[in-house]
Write an enzyme that holds these catalytic residues in place. Structure first.
Site, PDB file in Angstrom:
ATOM      1  N   ARG A  48       3.710  -0.787 -16.468  1.00 57.84           N
ATOM      2  CA  ARG A  48       4.958  -0.180 -15.979  1.00 57.84           C
ATOM      3  C   ARG A  48       5.948  -1.234 -15.474  1.00 57.84           C
ATOM      4  O   ARG A  48       5.560  -2.231 -14.892  1.00 57.84           O
ATOM      5  CB  ARG A  48       4.570   0.744 -14.831  1.00 57.84           C
ATOM      6  CG  ARG A  48       5.680   1.162 -13.947  1.00 57.84           C
ATOM      7  CD  ARG A  48       5.208   2.141 -12.940  1.00 57.84           C
ATOM      8  NE  ARG A  48       4.357   1.548 -11.931  1.00 57.84           N
ATOM      9  CZ  ARG A  48       3.819   2.234 -10.934  1.00 57.84           C
ATOM     10  NH1 ARG A  48       4.019   3.522 -10.847  1.00 57.84           N
ATOM     11  NH2 ARG A  48       3.083   1.642 -10.048  1.00 57.84           N
TER      12      ARG A  48
ATOM     13  N   ARG B 147      -6.543   1.072  -5.510  1.00 57.65           N
ATOM     14  CA  ARG B 147      -5.679   2.232  -5.199  1.00 57.65           C
ATOM     15  C   ARG B 147      -6.352   3.530  -5.652  1.00 57.65           C
ATOM     16  O   ARG B 147      -6.249   4.561  -4.985  1.00 57.65           O
ATOM     17  CB  ARG B 147      -4.297   2.049  -5.839  1.00 57.65           C
ATOM     18  CG  ARG B 147      -3.466   0.988  -5.112  1.00 57.65           C
ATOM     19  CD  ARG B 147      -2.375   0.379  -5.974  1.00 57.65           C
ATOM     20  NE  ARG B 147      -1.412   1.327  -6.470  1.00 57.65           N
ATOM     21  CZ  ARG B 147      -0.543   1.069  -7.460  1.00 57.65           C
ATOM     22  NH1 ARG B 147      -0.547  -0.128  -8.046  1.00 57.65           N
ATOM     23  NH2 ARG B 147       0.305   1.982  -7.839  1.00 57.65           N
TER      24      ARG B 147
ATOM     25  N   LYS C 260       3.872  10.852 -10.686  1.00 59.11           N
ATOM     26  CA  LYS C 260       4.580  11.464  -9.554  1.00 59.11           C
ATOM     27  C   LYS C 260       6.033  11.002  -9.505  1.00 59.11           C
ATOM     28  O   LYS C 260       6.950  11.808  -9.393  1.00 59.11           O
ATOM     29  CB  LYS C 260       3.881  11.101  -8.227  1.00 59.11           C
ATOM     30  CG  LYS C 260       2.416  11.482  -8.170  1.00 59.11           C
ATOM     31  CD  LYS C 260       1.771  11.104  -6.845  1.00 59.11           C
ATOM     32  CE  LYS C 260       1.715   9.628  -6.536  1.00 59.11           C
ATOM     33  NZ  LYS C 260       0.852   8.836  -7.430  1.00 59.11           N
TER      34      LYS C 260
ATOM     35  N   ARG D 178       5.984  -4.293 -10.052  1.00 55.87           N
ATOM     36  CA  ARG D 178       5.506  -4.244  -8.667  1.00 55.87           C
ATOM     37  C   ARG D 178       4.340  -5.200  -8.441  1.00 55.87           C
ATOM     38  O   ARG D 178       3.498  -5.380  -9.315  1.00 55.87           O
ATOM     39  CB  ARG D 178       5.057  -2.820  -8.326  1.00 55.87           C
ATOM     40  CG  ARG D 178       6.190  -1.952  -7.856  1.00 55.87           C
ATOM     41  CD  ARG D 178       5.850  -0.502  -7.759  1.00 55.87           C
ATOM     42  NE  ARG D 178       4.575  -0.157  -7.172  1.00 55.87           N
ATOM     43  CZ  ARG D 178       4.140   1.093  -7.019  1.00 55.87           C
ATOM     44  NH1 ARG D 178       4.918   2.095  -7.407  1.00 55.87           N
ATOM     45  NH2 ARG D 178       2.976   1.350  -6.492  1.00 55.87           N
TER      46      ARG D 178
ATOM     47  N   ARG E  92      -1.123  11.780   2.083  1.00 47.71           N
ATOM     48  CA  ARG E  92      -2.235  11.080   1.432  1.00 47.71           C
ATOM     49  C   ARG E  92      -3.493  11.096   2.270  1.00 47.71           C
ATOM     50  O   ARG E  92      -4.523  10.588   1.823  1.00 47.71           O
ATOM     51  CB  ARG E  92      -1.838   9.621   1.211  1.00 47.71           C
ATOM     52  CG  ARG E  92      -1.286   9.327  -0.168  1.00 47.71           C
ATOM     53  CD  ARG E  92      -0.720   7.922  -0.127  1.00 47.71           C
ATOM     54  NE  ARG E  92      -0.921   7.218  -1.343  1.00 47.71           N
ATOM     55  CZ  ARG E  92       0.057   6.929  -2.202  1.00 47.71           C
ATOM     56  NH1 ARG E  92       1.284   7.328  -1.989  1.00 47.71           N
ATOM     57  NH2 ARG E  92      -0.207   6.240  -3.272  1.00 47.71           N
TER      58      ARG E  92
HETATM   59  P1  AP5 Z   1       4.695   6.818 -12.409  1.00 46.96           P
HETATM   60  O1  AP5 Z   1       5.551   8.030 -12.505  1.00 46.96           O
HETATM   61  O2  AP5 Z   1       5.330   5.576 -11.891  1.00 46.96           O
HETATM   62  O3  AP5 Z   1       3.354   7.161 -11.617  1.00 46.96           O
HETATM   63  P2  AP5 Z   1       3.120   7.430 -10.069  1.00 46.96           P
HETATM   64  O4  AP5 Z   1       2.183   8.583  -9.956  1.00 46.96           O
HETATM   65  O5  AP5 Z   1       4.420   7.540  -9.341  1.00 46.96           O
HETATM   66  O6  AP5 Z   1       2.337   6.102  -9.742  1.00 46.96           O
HETATM   67  P3  AP5 Z   1       2.491   5.064  -8.547  1.00 46.96           P
HETATM   68  O7  AP5 Z   1       1.725   3.857  -8.992  1.00 46.96           O
HETATM   69  O8  AP5 Z   1       3.910   4.838  -8.165  1.00 46.96           O
HETATM   70  O9  AP5 Z   1       1.746   5.819  -7.458  1.00 46.96           O
HETATM   71  P4  AP5 Z   1       1.070   5.269  -6.228  1.00 46.96           P
HETATM   72  O10 AP5 Z   1       0.709   6.510  -5.578  1.00 46.96           O
HETATM   73  O11 AP5 Z   1      -0.031   4.296  -6.437  1.00 46.96           O
HETATM   74  O12 AP5 Z   1       2.236   4.356  -5.619  1.00 46.96           O
HETATM   75  P5  AP5 Z   1       3.162   4.551  -4.348  1.00 46.96           P
HETATM   76  O13 AP5 Z   1       4.414   3.828  -4.595  1.00 46.96           O
HETATM   77  O14 AP5 Z   1       3.218   5.979  -3.935  1.00 46.96           O
HETATM   78  O15 AP5 Z   1       4.067   6.537 -13.847  1.00 46.96           O
HETATM   79  C1  AP5 Z   1       3.317   5.353 -14.108  1.00 46.96           C
HETATM   80  C2  AP5 Z   1       3.649   4.855 -15.518  1.00 46.96           C
HETATM   81  O16 AP5 Z   1       3.118   5.763 -16.472  1.00 46.96           O
HETATM   82  C3  AP5 Z   1       5.143   4.762 -15.802  1.00 46.96           C
HETATM   83  O17 AP5 Z   1       5.380   3.626 -16.602  1.00 46.96           O
HETATM   84  C4  AP5 Z   1       5.477   6.046 -16.578  1.00 46.96           C
HETATM   85  O18 AP5 Z   1       6.537   5.833 -17.486  1.00 46.96           O
HETATM   86  C5  AP5 Z   1       4.155   6.304 -17.280  1.00 46.96           C
HETATM   87  N1  AP5 Z   1       3.884   7.733 -17.391  1.00 46.96           N
HETATM   88  C6  AP5 Z   1       4.120   8.695 -16.463  1.00 46.96           C
HETATM   89  N2  AP5 Z   1       3.701   9.895 -16.913  1.00 46.96           N
HETATM   90  C7  AP5 Z   1       3.175   9.685 -18.139  1.00 46.96           C
HETATM   91  C8  AP5 Z   1       2.576  10.538 -19.119  1.00 46.96           C
HETATM   92  N3  AP5 Z   1       2.453  11.854 -18.920  1.00 46.96           N
HETATM   93  N4  AP5 Z   1       2.152   9.965 -20.273  1.00 46.96           N
HETATM   94  C9  AP5 Z   1       2.285   8.631 -20.505  1.00 46.96           C
HETATM   95  N5  AP5 Z   1       2.851   7.775 -19.616  1.00 46.96           N
HETATM   96  C10 AP5 Z   1       3.290   8.290 -18.441  1.00 46.96           C
HETATM   97  O19 AP5 Z   1       2.307   3.796  -3.227  1.00 46.96           O
HETATM   98  C11 AP5 Z   1       2.137   2.389  -3.283  1.00 46.96           C
HETATM   99  C12 AP5 Z   1       1.404   1.941  -2.023  1.00 46.96           C
HETATM  100  O20 AP5 Z   1       2.183   2.277  -0.849  1.00 46.96           O
HETATM  101  C13 AP5 Z   1       0.044   2.629  -1.778  1.00 46.96           C
HETATM  102  O21 AP5 Z   1      -1.002   1.971  -2.488  1.00 46.96           O
HETATM  103  C14 AP5 Z   1      -0.074   2.487  -0.262  1.00 46.96           C
HETATM  104  O22 AP5 Z   1      -0.455   1.188   0.110  1.00 46.96           O
HETATM  105  C15 AP5 Z   1       1.354   2.713   0.210  1.00 46.96           C
HETATM  106  N6  AP5 Z   1       1.656   4.135   0.493  1.00 46.96           N
HETATM  107  C16 AP5 Z   1       2.589   4.920  -0.141  1.00 46.96           C
HETATM  108  N7  AP5 Z   1       2.609   6.157   0.389  1.00 46.96           N
HETATM  109  C17 AP5 Z   1       1.661   6.164   1.367  1.00 46.96           C
HETATM  110  C18 AP5 Z   1       1.201   7.173   2.270  1.00 46.96           C
HETATM  111  N8  AP5 Z   1       1.704   8.423   2.254  1.00 46.96           N
HETATM  112  N9  AP5 Z   1       0.218   6.826   3.142  1.00 46.96           N
HETATM  113  C19 AP5 Z   1      -0.298   5.568   3.177  1.00 46.96           C
HETATM  114  N10 AP5 Z   1       0.097   4.557   2.353  1.00 46.96           N
HETATM  115  C20 AP5 Z   1       1.071   4.869   1.458  1.00 46.96           C
END
Ligand code: AP5
Length: 223
Positions: free
Chosen positions: A132, A177, A18, A166, A93
């Site tokens: 990552r 997660r 994402k 992170r 979410r």
């Molecule tokens: P990346 O693009 O970073 O993946 P992502 O989907 O953004 O993963 P996140 O871990 O950031 O998502 P998340 O939803 O757990 O975290 P968030 O910060 O939203 O890609 C990952 C890696 O893979 C990278 O190294 C990339 O280079 C590689 N990659 C990407 N695509 C690839 C491909 N096609 N092939 C190979 N490699 C690839 O949330 C964190 C925390 O915040 C949550 O756990 C929660 O506690 C809180 N939170 C955030 N939003 C909310 C909400 N709306 N409601 C409640 N709590 C929330």
């Protein structure tokens, strides 16, 4: 504000890509990436009341309360740059967040252009997320195996050498997660399918192929 202002939602478990894809859409299409995860991490770093409440929840891999997330998102969406069009990365979410988003957009005379489900295998996500890291200076994302900088330890984009990982990017927390995603977020796929705005992408494909698939969708919705 025009009701044609693009509103894209990126749905997918941790590691689905994402953030990677949202940043590319921001650079290439001029949309604004709204990552609730980034907003919450900024609140934690700043030690705000919302950040203090969110810190332990995020480290445990659970979801932060709708109340906190909605307050942060609404404040950001009220800023004028969001009139250009937005990519919601990691929001909504929960059912409650999806309902609140519908109301917020209706109040602004806007609507969801597309909700894109990035479809992946859970086990592969543990490796993606655990490997990552990002440049501490400019935020560019890298991966131990899938996206290495040209020179090890040096950011391709800005030349920075302070790479960060992170606190929640370890295998145990990633599994929590993933559980939270399947229990609380995956049901939104059916919700957006019923609204007729759902698009599905094979996000196990290489990053450039996922970008191309998204480009076809954003092209169709005239971003
Ligand atoms: P990346 O693009 O970073 O993946 P992502 O989907 O953004 O993963 P996140 O871990 O950031 O998502 P998340 O939803 O757990 O975290 P968030 O910060 O939203 O890609 C990952 C890696 O893979 C990278 O190294 C990339 O280079 C590689 N990659 C990407 N695509 C690839 C491909 N096609 N092939 C190979 N490699 C690839 O949330 C964190 C925390 O915040 C949550 O756990 C929660 O506690 C809180 N939170 C955030 N939003 C909310 C909400 N709306 N409601 C409640 N709590 C929330």
């Amino acid at each position: 504000m025009s009701d044609e202002t693009p509103v894209l939602i990126l749905l997918g478990p941790p590691g689905a890509g994402k953030g990677t894809q949202a940043r590319m859409l921001e650079e290439e299409n001029g949309l604004i990436q709204l990552s609730t995860g980034d907003m919450l991490r900024a609140a934690v770093a700043a030690g705000t009341p919302a950040g203090l409440a969110a810190k332990a929840v995020m480290e445990a891999g659970a979801l932060v309360s709708d109340e906190i997330v909605l307050a942060i998102l609404q404040e950001r969406m009220a800023q004028p740059d969001c009139n250009k069009g937005i990519i919601l990365d990691g929001f909504p979410r929960t059912d409650g967040q999806a309902a609140a988003l519908d109301q917020l957009l209706a109040d602004q005379g806007r609507r969801i252009t597309a909700a894109v489900s990035l479809e992946v295998d859970d086990e592969a996500m543990v490796e993606r997320v655990s490997g990552r890291y990002t440049c501490g200076a400019c935020g560019e994302g890298y991966h131990d195996r899938f996206r290495k900088p040209a020179k090890a330890g040096t950011c391709d984009k800005c030349g920075g050498t302070d790479m960060k990982r992170r606190a929640d990017d370890n295998a145990t927390t990633v599994r929590e997660r993933l559980k939270a995603y399947h229990a609380q977020t995956a049901p939104l796929i059916a919700f957006y399918e019923a609204k007729g705005v759902l698009e599905r992408i094979d996000a196990m494909a290489p990053i450039a192929e996922v970008t191309a698939s998204l480009g076809r969708i954003t092209g169709r919705v005239a971003v």
